[in-house]
Scaffold this motif. Structure first.
Motif, PDB file in Angstrom:
ATOM      1  N   ALA A  81       0.847  -1.205   0.000  1.00  0.00           N
ATOM      2  CA  ALA A  81       0.000   0.000   0.000  1.00  0.00           C
ATOM      3  C   ALA A  81       0.879   1.250   0.000  1.00  0.00           C
ATOM      4  CB  ALA A  81      -0.902   0.008   1.236  1.00  0.00           C
ATOM      5  N   GLY A  82       0.498   2.200  -0.816  1.00  0.00           N
ATOM      6  CA  GLY A  82       1.304   3.423  -0.867  1.00  0.00           C
ATOM      7  C   GLY A  82       0.587   4.539  -1.578  1.00  0.00           C
ATOM      8  N   MET A  83       1.120   5.735  -1.402  1.00  0.00           N
ATOM      9  CA  MET A  83       0.589   6.908  -2.098  1.00  0.00           C
ATOM     10  C   MET A  83       1.768   7.791  -2.498  1.00  0.00           C
ATOM     11  SD  MET A  83      -0.629   9.416   1.009  1.00  0.00           S
ATOM     12  CE  MET A  83      -0.399  10.878  -0.002  1.00  0.00           C
ATOM     13  N   ALA A  84       1.537   8.611  -3.512  1.00  0.00           N
ATOM     14  CA  ALA A  84       2.583   9.532  -3.961  1.00  0.00           C
ATOM     15  C   ALA A  84       2.007  10.944  -4.017  1.00  0.00           C
ATOM     16  CB  ALA A  84       3.095   9.107  -5.326  1.00  0.00           C
ATOM     17  N   GLN A  85       2.879  11.909  -4.014  1.00  0.00           N
ATOM     18  CA  GLN A  85       2.450  13.306  -4.144  1.00  0.00           C
ATOM     19  C   GLN A  85       3.652  14.084  -4.672  1.00  0.00           C
ATOM     20  OE1 GLN A  85       1.959  15.620  -0.485  1.00  0.00           O
ATOM     21  NE2 GLN A  85      -0.039  16.314  -1.216  1.00  0.00           N
ATOM     22  N   THR A  86       3.391  14.971  -5.630  1.00  0.00           N
ATOM     23  CA  THR A  86       4.478  15.776  -6.178  1.00  0.00           C
ATOM     24  C   THR A  86       4.298  17.208  -5.693  1.00  0.00           C
ATOM     25  OG1 THR A  86       4.369  14.373  -8.128  1.00  0.00           O
ATOM     26  CG2 THR A  86       5.654  16.382  -8.342  1.00  0.00           C
ATOM     27  N   LYS A  87       5.272  17.694  -4.964  1.00  0.00           N
ATOM     28  CA  LYS A  87       5.192  19.042  -4.383  1.00  0.00           C
ATOM     29  C   LYS A  87       6.597  19.586  -4.183  1.00  0.00           C
ATOM     30  CE  LYS A  87       1.110  19.998  -1.617  1.00  0.00           C
ATOM     31  NZ  LYS A  87       0.609  20.325  -0.291  1.00  0.00           N
ATOM     32  N   LEU A  88       6.735  20.901  -4.325  1.00  0.00           N
ATOM     33  CA  LEU A  88       8.003  21.519  -3.941  1.00  0.00           C
ATOM     34  C   LEU A  88       8.197  21.282  -2.439  1.00  0.00           C
ATOM     35  CD1 LEU A  88       7.901  25.022  -5.651  1.00  0.00           C
ATOM     36  CD2 LEU A  88       9.530  23.165  -6.100  1.00  0.00           C
ATOM     37  N   PHE A  89       9.425  21.081  -2.025  1.00  0.00           N
ATOM     38  CA  PHE A  89       9.699  20.802  -0.614  1.00  0.00           C
ATOM     39  C   PHE A  89       9.092  21.887   0.283  1.00  0.00           C
ATOM     40  CE2 PHE A  89      12.528  21.284   3.130  1.00  0.00           C
ATOM     41  CZ  PHE A  89      12.196  20.091   3.753  1.00  0.00           C
ATOM     42  N   THR A  90       9.224  23.134  -0.153  1.00  0.00           N
ATOM     43  CA  THR A  90       8.758  24.257   0.681  1.00  0.00           C
ATOM     44  C   THR A  90       7.230  24.334   0.766  1.00  0.00           C
ATOM     45  OG1 THR A  90       9.182  25.590  -1.274  1.00  0.00           O
ATOM     46  CG2 THR A  90      10.777  25.774   0.527  1.00  0.00           C
ATOM     47  N   ASP A  91       6.529  23.566  -0.074  1.00  0.00           N
ATOM     48  CA  ASP A  91       5.049  23.553  -0.021  1.00  0.00           C
ATOM     49  C   ASP A  91       4.500  22.385   0.810  1.00  0.00           C
ATOM     50  OD1 ASP A  91       4.892  25.777  -1.599  1.00  0.00           O
ATOM     51  OD2 ASP A  91       4.598  24.669  -3.476  1.00  0.00           O
ATOM     52  N   ILE A  92       5.370  21.481   1.244  1.00  0.00           N
ATOM     53  CA  ILE A  92       4.898  20.300   1.986  1.00  0.00           C
ATOM     54  C   ILE A  92       4.450  20.739   3.388  1.00  0.00           C
ATOM     55  CG2 ILE A  92       5.583  18.063   2.995  1.00  0.00           C
ATOM     56  CD1 ILE A  92       7.542  17.749   0.630  1.00  0.00           C
ATOM     57  N   THR A  93       3.191  20.446   3.699  1.00  0.00           N
ATOM     58  CA  THR A  93       2.643  20.836   5.005  1.00  0.00           C
ATOM     59  C   THR A  93       2.924  19.731   6.037  1.00  0.00           C
ATOM     60  OG1 THR A  93       0.539  19.743   4.583  1.00  0.00           O
ATOM     61  CG2 THR A  93       0.725  22.034   3.848  1.00  0.00           C
ATOM     62  N   ASP A  94       2.695  20.050   7.304  1.00  0.00           N
ATOM     63  CA  ASP A  94       2.854  19.035   8.361  1.00  0.00           C
ATOM     64  C   ASP A  94       1.951  17.843   8.064  1.00  0.00           C
ATOM     65  OD1 ASP A  94       4.434  20.897   9.543  1.00  0.00           O
ATOM     66  OD2 ASP A  94       3.156  21.219  11.318  1.00  0.00           O
ATOM     67  N   GLU A  95       0.735  18.169   7.608  1.00  0.00           N
ATOM     68  CA  GLU A  95      -0.245  17.114   7.326  1.00  0.00           C
ATOM     69  C   GLU A  95       0.213  16.216   6.171  1.00  0.00           C
ATOM     70  OE1 GLU A  95      -4.016  18.265   5.710  1.00  0.00           O
ATOM     71  OE2 GLU A  95      -5.070  17.188   7.300  1.00  0.00           O
ATOM     72  N   ASP A  96       0.733  16.852   5.085  1.00  0.00           N
ATOM     73  CA  ASP A  96       1.258  16.075   3.935  1.00  0.00           C
ATOM     74  C   ASP A  96       2.348  15.120   4.413  1.00  0.00           C
ATOM     75  OD1 ASP A  96      -0.252  17.528   2.053  1.00  0.00           O
ATOM     76  OD2 ASP A  96       1.377  18.959   1.665  1.00  0.00           O
ATOM     77  N   TRP A  97       3.266  15.659   5.216  1.00  0.00           N
ATOM     78  CA  TRP A  97       4.421  14.885   5.701  1.00  0.00           C
ATOM     79  C   TRP A  97       3.957  13.691   6.521  1.00  0.00           C
ATOM     80  CZ3 TRP A  97       9.551  14.533   4.887  1.00  0.00           C
ATOM     81  CH2 TRP A  97      10.313  13.856   5.830  1.00  0.00           C
ATOM     82  N   GLN A  98       3.055  13.963   7.478  1.00  0.00           N
ATOM     83  CA  GLN A  98       2.614  12.891   8.375  1.00  0.00           C
ATOM     84  C   GLN A  98       1.839  11.823   7.626  1.00  0.00           C
ATOM     85  OE1 GLN A  98       1.012  15.498  11.268  1.00  0.00           O
ATOM     86  NE2 GLN A  98       3.061  15.838  12.105  1.00  0.00           N
ATOM     87  N   LYS A  99       1.005  12.236   6.678  1.00  0.00           N
ATOM     88  CA  LYS A  99       0.216  11.264   5.917  1.00  0.00           C
ATOM     89  C   LYS A  99       1.140  10.391   5.054  1.00  0.00           C
ATOM     90  CE  LYS A  99      -3.906  10.469   3.416  1.00  0.00           C
ATOM     91  NZ  LYS A  99      -4.675  10.761   2.248  1.00  0.00           N
ATOM     92  N   MET A 100       2.092  11.050   4.402  1.00  0.00           N
ATOM     93  CA  MET A 100       3.021  10.307   3.534  1.00  0.00           C
ATOM     94  C   MET A 100       3.771   9.235   4.325  1.00  0.00           C
ATOM     95  SD  MET A 100       3.995  10.104   0.442  1.00  0.00           S
ATOM     96  CE  MET A 100       3.580  11.593  -0.421  1.00  0.00           C
ATOM     97  N   LEU A 101       4.265   9.617   5.507  1.00  0.00           N
ATOM     98  CA  LEU A 101       5.007   8.640   6.320  1.00  0.00           C
ATOM     99  C   LEU A 101       4.072   7.562   6.868  1.00  0.00           C
ATOM    100  CD1 LEU A 101       7.740  10.627   8.273  1.00  0.00           C
ATOM    101  CD2 LEU A 101       7.866   9.505   6.091  1.00  0.00           C
ATOM    102  N   ALA A 102       2.867   7.946   7.238  1.00  0.00           N
ATOM    103  CA  ALA A 102       1.927   6.971   7.799  1.00  0.00           C
ATOM    104  C   ALA A 102       1.537   5.925   6.760  1.00  0.00           C
ATOM    105  CB  ALA A 102       0.686   7.679   8.333  1.00  0.00           C
TER     106      ALA A 102
END
Ligand code: NAP
Length: 237
Positions: A81-102
């Protein structure tokens, strides 16, 4: 008959892996989360084999616990199971980060933790984690994805050290560019450019990954553990 649990089996690589395991004579637990329709269609397609659907959001520890309480002992675990997201590093929110790792990393931790006691008792187990070539070399505009997939490589290597004496192998596959829903946002010209950069001049298919998973899951693959197998047409060597 070996019991296999494949996370994210509703679509793409997970669905193709489920087909191969079902046809090889295993009992296959098809985990899905949101894609109920696709999961039911796959379940119907594989009715002549031995398959069961198990719904769980594997990024949530309590749902993983519940899923494992509903299955028999798991001999082969595929953390796909996995997900991807394309974003500039400076646009990654706390929520994006936590969801991606989870979704991409913690899910593998929760599932390994739930599957291992049975494997240890049986003195047999196969764990195959799905990383990415971006976890090996880093992908621009995918820092959180790359970090999670690099984490999968660390988890794989360390767990392999710990479980070697228990008859359990832990390996990971690092796919290159594979045609699935995950890459559906890429245009024809993106695919053409990626193909040009790939030594085999091809784009990968879910089957390329599924057959490698099947190989690593084989009883005869007992001397392969802690490895990162690149299945990428030579894009990353
Ligand atoms: P996909 O077609 O987008 O399918 C993703 C699968 O993951 C779906 O079955 C989805 O299930 C499941 N999933 C997502 N979040 C979940 C959650 N919280 N709980 C349970 N299941 C969840 O992707 P894919 O290309 O087959 O990718 C499979 C794996 O290969 C991923 O780990 C991906 O990072 C890795 N990978 C893919 C590529 C590529 O080029 N495609 C390259 C390198 C690595 P639902 O839809 O039911 O929620």
């Amino acid at each position: 008959m070996k019991n296999v649990l494949i996370t994210g089996a509703s679509r793409g690589i997970g669905a193709e892996t489920a087909r191969l395991f079902a046809k090889s004579g295993c009992h296959v637990y098809l985990n899905y989360n949101r894609s109920e329709e696709a999961a039911f269609a796959l379940y119907e397609e594989l009715q002549v084999y031995s398959v069961e659907l198990v719904r769980a959001d594997v990024s949530k520890p309590e749902q993983v616990r519940e899923m494992f309480s509903a299955v028999r002992g798991i001999d082969i675990l595929v953390n796909n199971a996995g997900m991807a997201q394309t974003k500039l590093f400076t646009d990654i929110t706390d929520e994006d980060w936590q969801k991606m790792l989870a979704v991409n990393l913690s899910s593998a931790f929760y599932c390994c933790r739930a599957a291992l006691p049975y494997m240890i008792r049986q003195h047999f187990g196969r764990i195959i984690n799905i990383s990415s070539m971006w976890g090996q070399v880093g992908g621009s505009c995918e820092v959180h994805y790359s970090a999670a997939k690099a984490g999968i490589i660390g988890l794989t290597k360390a767990l392999a050290m710990e479980e070697g004496l228990s008859g359990i192998t832990v390996n990971c596959i690092a796919p290159g560019v594979i045609r699935t829903d995950m890459t559906a946002n890429l245009s024809d010209s993106d695919f053409a450019a990626l193909k040009d950069e790939t030594p085999t001049n091809t784009i990968g298919t879910p089957f390329d990954i599924a057959r490698t998973i099947l190989f690593l899951a084989d009883e005869a693959s007992s001397f392969i553990t802690g490895q990162v197998i690149g299945v990428n047409g030579g894009f990353v060597v």
